[in-house]
Enzyme design. Structure first.
Site, PDB file in Angstrom:
ATOM      1  N   ASP A 288      64.563 -65.309  83.437  1.00 32.96           N
ATOM      2  CA  ASP A 288      63.267 -65.107  82.790  1.00 32.96           C
ATOM      3  C   ASP A 288      62.138 -65.369  83.783  1.00 32.96           C
ATOM      4  O   ASP A 288      62.304 -66.109  84.761  1.00 32.96           O
ATOM      5  CB  ASP A 288      63.112 -66.048  81.599  1.00 32.96           C
ATOM      6  CG  ASP A 288      64.091 -65.719  80.477  1.00 32.96           C
ATOM      7  OD1 ASP A 288      64.463 -64.532  80.366  1.00 32.96           O
ATOM      8  OD2 ASP A 288      64.475 -66.642  79.742  1.00 32.96           O
TER       9      ASP A 288
ATOM     10  N   HIS B 224      65.785 -59.456  85.902  1.00 32.46           N
ATOM     11  CA  HIS B 224      65.188 -59.926  84.650  1.00 32.46           C
ATOM     12  C   HIS B 224      66.194 -59.953  83.504  1.00 32.46           C
ATOM     13  O   HIS B 224      65.937 -60.535  82.443  1.00 32.46           O
ATOM     14  CB  HIS B 224      64.000 -59.036  84.274  1.00 32.46           C
ATOM     15  CG  HIS B 224      62.839 -59.796  83.714  1.00 32.46           C
ATOM     16  ND1 HIS B 224      62.956 -61.056  83.198  1.00 32.46           N
ATOM     17  CD2 HIS B 224      61.527 -59.465  83.586  1.00 32.46           C
ATOM     18  CE1 HIS B 224      61.770 -61.473  82.773  1.00 32.46           C
ATOM     19  NE2 HIS B 224      60.881 -60.531  83.005  1.00 32.46           N
TER      20      HIS B 224
END
Length: 443
Positions: free
Chosen positions: A417, A413
């Site tokens: 995204d 992450h």
């Protein structure tokens, strides 16, 4: 003066290796190029030969120790004197120690590196004797000898799972005398029982309780653990799941297999999934990337080397389909079969086990419903494939039975995204649900 052989640079950025198994012992007279020691790196297990003829004076790292590249691994008396008649052999040092020595001649290091790489194998195969020694050490408190017998070396080449090896020990069956009926000649538990004439009781019938079995935590298993912990510690894992209707893909595969039957080619679903994944990676380059933290850069790869996380009897390894974007469906299928054969036989080398840019993991027929794969560090994404099964689905406001599959993707992450991960999987889903020309032209 004894010749000091240092662990050579095996390439691929390897800086250290774990001593998996010594194939010689102190005081043993060896020939040049005789197999001497198995060393596990991040990529594979390599068998390093003796660089010169002579007598093994001292092995400076014990099995399970980590030896840095460039450190003295073994001393060899080139005079050929037996142990006890010259320099006294030294016991292997304890885990984590290192011994400094003079620089190894460059030619000898290069020769050793070349020979070691040529002998690379996919993974350490624990021997029955090694497990038996571990069990005895647990019950009697005795330290296992680092020396390895010729019988241990012969059983190491036998294809059998740890459970089958355990059964063979309990039934006192020599695996080298058993004919395997499993895939690629692998010996199964039924083969072991059949070798006894079927009269021997099963382990459950023979025993209950008993001392704990202690298995050395080293080799491939320890490398896997270190790799997974590193990935979980350094990456911010995020997992996204999507359902895919594979009904049209199932039909297309069946037609393709009929068409390819005369060539004796049978396609699995994996080549189609790899093809769809590569097409999605082209549109989402951030998924085919790595994070270079030292330089503060995200590196988007322009090559498409797809790693296939594969379960073996000794642990999880990742053979790599190189240049997957340049291969047709049939070529992908052949390459998958080739890598599978090398992996099962323990002959996959550094070239087959390194350099992936994106990884796919699948449990095959087991499949399951959902999993949260752990990243293959330093990659930023890994795709999990689950089994295709006939399940109810709503189509045009009607409940019908369709061939459904779940895809799960884990991403770092810090780099990817959630929306980008969802779009990436949506593109794969679209290709698999409406295969059409994408696959027909690629076959």
């Amino acid at each position: 003066m004894a010749y000091e052989f240092k662990l050579p640079d095996i390439g691929e950025g390897v800086v250290e290796g774990e001593i998996v198994r010594w194939l010689v012992k102190d005081g043993e007279v060896v020939k040049a190029d005789q197999p001497m020691v198995e060393v596990r790196t991040d990529k594979a297990t390599v068998e390093i030969p003796a660089p010169r003829a002579g007598t093994i004076v001292a092995r400076l790292f014990a099995e399970g120790d980590i030896c840095p590249v460039g450190k003295v691994l073994v001393r060899i008396d080139e005079g050929g004197k037996a142990a006890g008649k010259g320099e006294a052999p030294e016991a292997p040092r304890t885990a984590g120690t290192a011994v400094n020595g003079e620089a190894q001649p460059q030619a000898a290091a290069q020769a050793a590196t070349k020979a070691a790489t040529a002998r690379s194998v996919a993974a350490e195969i624990p021997t029955a004797s090694a497990h038996a020694s571990a069990s005895k050490a647990a019950s009697a408190g005795a330290a296992a000898s680092p020396a390895t017998s010729s019988h241990e070396r012969s059983t190491a080449n036998v294809l059998a799972t740890p459970a089958t090896r355990k059964l063979a020990r309990e039934l006192d069956v020599d695996l080298t005398s058993v004919v395997g009926t499993g895939s690629a000649g692998r010996i199964t538990s039924d083969d072991v029982r059949g070798h006894t004439g079927g009269s021997a009781p099963t382990p459950m019938a023979r025993a209950s309780g008993g001392p704990d079995v202690r298995i050395p935590f080293r080799g491939l298993r320890r490398r896997i653990a270190e790799h997974m912990v590193k990935a979980r510690r350094e990456a911010a894992h995020f997992t996204y799941v999507e359902e895919v209707d594979c009904t049209e893909l199932v039909g297309l595969r069946e037609k393709a297999n009929v068409r390819l039957a005369s060539d004796k080619i049978k396609l699995s679903y994996l080549p189609f999934i790899i093809r769809a994944t590569v097409e999605a990676l082209r549109r989402h380059p951030q998924m085919n990337a790595l994070l270079d933290e030292a330089r503060g850069e995200i590196v988007q790869r322009r090559e498409y080397h797809i790693g296939l996380a594969t379960a073996t009897a000794d642990g999880l390894i990742v053979p790599v389909v190189r240049d997957a974007d340049r291969k047709s469906i049939v070529e992908l299928a052949r390459e998958i079969d080739r890598l599978a054969a090398l992996t099962k036989s323990g002959k996959a080398g550094l070239k087959e086990l390194s350099g992936s840019t994106f990884t796919i993991t699948s449990l095959g027929a087991l499949g399951g419903v959902l999993a949260t794969p752990i990243l293959n560090h330093p990659e930023v994404a890994i795709l999990g494939i689950h089994k295709i099964s006939r399940r109810p689905a709503a189509v045009d406001d009607k409940i019908v039975v369709r061939d459904l599959m779940n895809l799960s993707i884990s991403v770092d992450h810090r780099v990817v995204d959630g929306y980008d991960a969802a779009r990436f999987v949506a593109d794969i889903k679209e290709s698999l649900e409406s295969p059409g020309l994408l696959f027909l032209e690629a076959i």
